[in-house]
Design an enzyme around this catalytic site. Sequence first.
Site, PDB file in Angstrom:
ATOM      1  N   CYS A 374     -55.592  40.828 -82.229  1.00 45.19           N
ATOM      2  CA  CYS A 374     -56.925  41.107 -81.688  1.00 45.19           C
ATOM      3  C   CYS A 374     -57.533  39.836 -81.085  1.00 45.19           C
ATOM      4  O   CYS A 374     -57.700  38.830 -81.785  1.00 45.19           O
ATOM      5  CB  CYS A 374     -57.826  41.645 -82.798  1.00 45.19           C
ATOM      6  SG  CYS A 374     -59.565  41.747 -82.334  1.00 45.19           S
ATOM      7  N   CYS A 377     -60.640  38.559 -82.954  1.00 49.13           N
ATOM      8  CA  CYS A 377     -60.311  37.861 -84.202  1.00 49.13           C
ATOM      9  C   CYS A 377     -59.853  36.440 -83.882  1.00 49.13           C
ATOM     10  O   CYS A 377     -60.245  35.475 -84.548  1.00 49.13           O
ATOM     11  CB  CYS A 377     -59.215  38.608 -84.958  1.00 49.13           C
ATOM     12  SG  CYS A 377     -59.652  40.286 -85.472  1.00 49.13           S
TER      13      CYS A 377
END
Length: 454
Positions: A374, A377
């Site tokens: 991600c 993230c």
Amino acid sequence: MALAVTSSSTAISGSSFSRSGASSESKALQICSIRLSDRTHLSQRRYSMKPLNAESHSRSESWVTRASTLIAPEVEEKGGEVEDFEQLAKKLEDASPLEIMDKALERFGDQIAIAFSGAEDVALIEYARLTGKPFRVFSLDTGRLNPETYRLFDAVEKQYGIRIEYMFPDAVEVQALVRNKGLFSFYEDGHQECCRVRKVRPLRRALKGLKAWITGQRKDQSPGTRSEIPIVQVDPVFEGLDGGVGSLVKWNPLANVEGADVWNFLRTMDVPVNALHAQGYVSIGCEPCTRPVLPGQHEREGRWWWEDAKAKECGLHKGNIKEEDGAADSKPAAVQEIFESNNVVALSKGGVENLLKLENRKEAWLVVLYAPWCPFCQAMEASYIELAEKLAGKGVKVAKFRADGEQKEFAKQELQLGSFPTILLFPKRAPRAIKYPSEHRDVDSLMSFVNLLR
């Protein structure tokens, strides 16, 4: 909303693609068209060369008829050679955006157009100008763009002496969508349906009048969906003028350019830009689905922020997404781990279950639910590690729990996972975890959250 779309379209005259420069008519005979025939591989196209004599549209034509499709001149099909665009992409891997733009315009003449979104992809128009060749520009007016974006359209037309081709959604489809689901249904059931009506279908109509198009995609825009885009490719999703799979070529001159370099170019060349950029906006789309990015956030997190990273394509570049929902969870195993620090505890599912059971903990716990693939993230990794260092030995354990793959359903049911990343605080004397509600993921914001609730 349907009336807004209709009224906006009447304010803009003409629907045939605009050309740059007053000498376009004299150059028309020198521009060659490319005709598609049978092929055995999507990366190859068979073409023939023929002088193009294009007659301009009469101004008396109905704008409704001309806005419904982009008409390119017909050419005769002749036997030709096969061109491998995968090989061409490799040859152009180290080429500059200017070289790539020049190659694209030279190859496709007036059967290629630049897709302009009203953001930093204005760089494409400047590169096209620098080639000295005629070029065409089109844009999708969804009816829900920011006022600043419309002002940029006007400034660009005046700066380059062109008329941008605006494509509009079908008024009947927009009316049906709004009447059935309201003006903001995308907040509840995802943006794909609205984007399909307002963006994808108008784009499909536009591309049916072309043999190639030019986009401003960059690999660094979204590691989740755009990390492997080539310089040039046969479009895997849309069809071109000749129809059928493989009938459209897609050029991405900025694929290997970083966002900072694009902005250096824009400033150096004194190119008009969207005023929203000065307000913190990076990736710009429709007004309800776009917002400024915050410290520690990736640029695409300003789009459809209520959805997972893998959903942050509107459908215009759907070919970038190589795996569907279920398949995406099988990919992360090969991705490099993140949040690696001696001060960040890696929790197993059992460890998280123990935290959930405890009502009186010796220490508070801050846990990030993440997926290493991600981009959002990844963007907060440095801030989270710095926070862990500051909290070390101060009564708060900082941890991470990988919540994709097989753990995703568990995280949704037990840990309030909505999208990645999700941050939870397990206070010292509270039975339930508290979900961090903000998109601010910088160290100071996270520290304030911890200190107020620990």
